[in-house]
Design an enzyme around this catalytic site. Sequence first.
Site, mmCIF file in Angstrom:
data_model
loop_
_atom_site.group_PDB
_atom_site.id
_atom_site.type_symbol
_atom_site.label_atom_id
_atom_site.label_comp_id
_atom_site.label_asym_id
_atom_site.label_seq_id
_atom_site.Cartn_x
_atom_site.Cartn_y
_atom_site.Cartn_z
ATOM 1 N N TYR A 15 0.751 -1.103 0.114
ATOM 2 C CA TYR A 15 -0.017 0.083 0.087
ATOM 3 C C TYR A 15 0.815 1.338 -0.155
ATOM 4 C CZ TYR A 15 -4.384 -2.313 0.476
ATOM 5 O OH TYR A 15 -5.588 -3.066 0.237
ATOM 6 N N TYR A 143 -14.507 -4.361 2.929
ATOM 7 C CA TYR A 143 -13.233 -4.692 2.322
ATOM 8 C C TYR A 143 -12.941 -6.138 3.021
ATOM 9 C CZ TYR A 143 -8.330 -5.293 1.920
ATOM 10 O OH TYR A 143 -6.999 -5.748 1.970
ATOM 11 N N ASP A 235 -17.392 -12.270 8.001
ATOM 12 C CA ASP A 235 -15.928 -11.801 8.001
ATOM 13 C C ASP A 235 -15.655 -11.024 9.135
ATOM 14 O OD1 ASP A 235 -13.410 -10.870 7.406
ATOM 15 O OD2 ASP A 235 -13.882 -10.012 5.680
ATOM 16 N N LYS A 264 -6.112 -12.218 11.532
ATOM 17 C CA LYS A 264 -5.729 -10.931 12.256
ATOM 18 C C LYS A 264 -5.549 -11.125 13.677
ATOM 19 C CE LYS A 264 -6.515 -7.298 9.384
ATOM 20 N NZ LYS A 264 -7.714 -7.012 8.526
HETATM 21 C C1 LIG Z 1 -7.590 -7.254 6.844
HETATM 22 C C2 LIG Z 1 -8.940 -7.822 6.301
HETATM 23 C C3 LIG Z 1 -8.748 -8.667 5.677
HETATM 24 C C4 LIG Z 1 -7.718 -9.370 4.819
HETATM 25 O O1 LIG Z 1 -6.781 -10.023 5.541
HETATM 26 P P1 LIG Z 1 -5.379 -10.278 5.339
HETATM 27 O O2 LIG Z 1 -4.854 -11.178 6.169
HETATM 28 O O3 LIG Z 1 -4.804 -8.819 5.230
HETATM 29 O O4 LIG Z 1 -5.343 -10.666 3.861
HETATM 30 C C5 LIG Z 1 -10.252 -9.664 5.473
HETATM 31 N N1 LIG Z 1 -11.361 -8.907 5.692
HETATM 32 C C6 LIG Z 1 -11.409 -8.027 6.742
HETATM 33 C C7 LIG Z 1 -12.617 -7.841 7.407
HETATM 34 C C8 LIG Z 1 -10.172 -7.411 7.039
HETATM 35 O O5 LIG Z 1 -10.291 -6.516 7.840
#
Ligand SMILES: *Cc1c(COP(=O)(O)O)cnc(C)c1O
Length: 422
Positions: A15, A143, A235, A264
């Site tokens: 980025y 996202y 998600d 994460k």
């Molecule tokens: C960061 C994020 C992703 C992608 O995760 P990465 O480990 O960076 O590929 C997917 N969904 C959400 C809601 C996110 O915040």
Amino acid sequence: MSLQERDEKVIWHPYTQMKNALPNIPIVSGKGVYLYDESGKKYIDAVSSWWVNIHGHSHPHIAARVSAQLLTLEHVIFAGFTHEPAVLLAERLLPLIPGKQEKVFYSDNGSTAVEVALKMCLQYWVNTNTLPRTKILAFKDAYHGDTFGAMSVSGRSIFTKPFNSLLFDVEFIDLPNEHNIDQLRSRIDYLSNEVACFIFEPMVLGAGGMLMYQAKHLDQLIAACNKHGILTIADEVMTGFGRTGTYFSCEALESHPDIFCLSKGLTGGTMPLGVTTCNAKIYEAFFSDDKLKTLYHGHSFTANPISIAASLASLDILLEPQTLQNIQRICKRHTAFANQISGNDKLKDVRQTGTILVMEWNTGLDTSYLSEFRNKLYLYFLERGIILRPLGNIIYILPPYVITDEDLDYIYQTILQALNDL
Ligand SMILES: *Cc1c(COP(=O)(O)O)cnc(C)c1O
């Protein structure tokens, strides 16, 4: 040559427009909420290193578990073989997730967790011998990651622009509110059996600008999906593991999504790992004598034991009463500060969900991710030893749960000062 100069010779950062990038700061070590650079300068990691760190840096319990695992079993192919850490994490994780999640599918990161979820849903419709459904429903500002599938279900933005013509077809809907919820439900009724699944970030849309909406409205959208058999994917890559005040954001729902994506905070922010969980309904659509009904998906590092050891250690800490107290303390402090600054005429909006506090600057100027004001904000806090990474004119505090009241106060004070100075 300095590390910064050596970096510029060989590294391409994420980025980042490398031509006019601010110099990347070499970090030497991390402890708790602090990161230390080469000169010994201390930074408060107020964004948890891109939202991953929940218990602070270099946590001794996680470090001990990881190093023990490294000396026991570092990795093994996960097709045809299994191992205790992978089974144990699934056994501990599944009961924590709201609803009745039955199976864990491991991958490497948030984007792959999303890819797996999408493939589960699309193949579900192939496997169940009904008319295949290929449309996906998602929020306009969502996202879900940077790989092609995850990018396809994310909002179209400057990030996706060069690839837009290659991204698959998605039905995008607005975030729900009192005024549009009935219209959104009619939209779902209208699309009905064309849609394979609905993917959403529960209650907080992260990279799309830390946008927030209400659990009751998500419940209504999920109910509309359930009516037509549309599968639902939560998600929780960003919201999971205490971020929104409860272990999972979906605890605020009455309905239960079919699939969850986690990453994460999963490893406490120490290692890459992704998890996609599903309920029996999804799993049973693949459970068959027919080899074509197999989920043919896997990664070299599927269920990496070291990453999983970190996750198990992170769960130990997450489940300590002290951690929940810390989370609740941050929530309360954020609310008090939000009340203090709301109405400030430099701010267009102040909003909070759990440990995430968001302030949207009223610049009157260009408010995009690329705006000059964004860099001004970023540098203002960096110079004062606070890492806040604005999304355009939006700053947010999303700290590791170990942050002290003193450090929170310092961040709040610096924000007040910024409201004066900028
Ligand atoms: C960061 C994020 C992703 C992608 O995760 P990465 O480990 O960076 O590929 C997917 N969904 C959400 C809601 C996110 O915040």
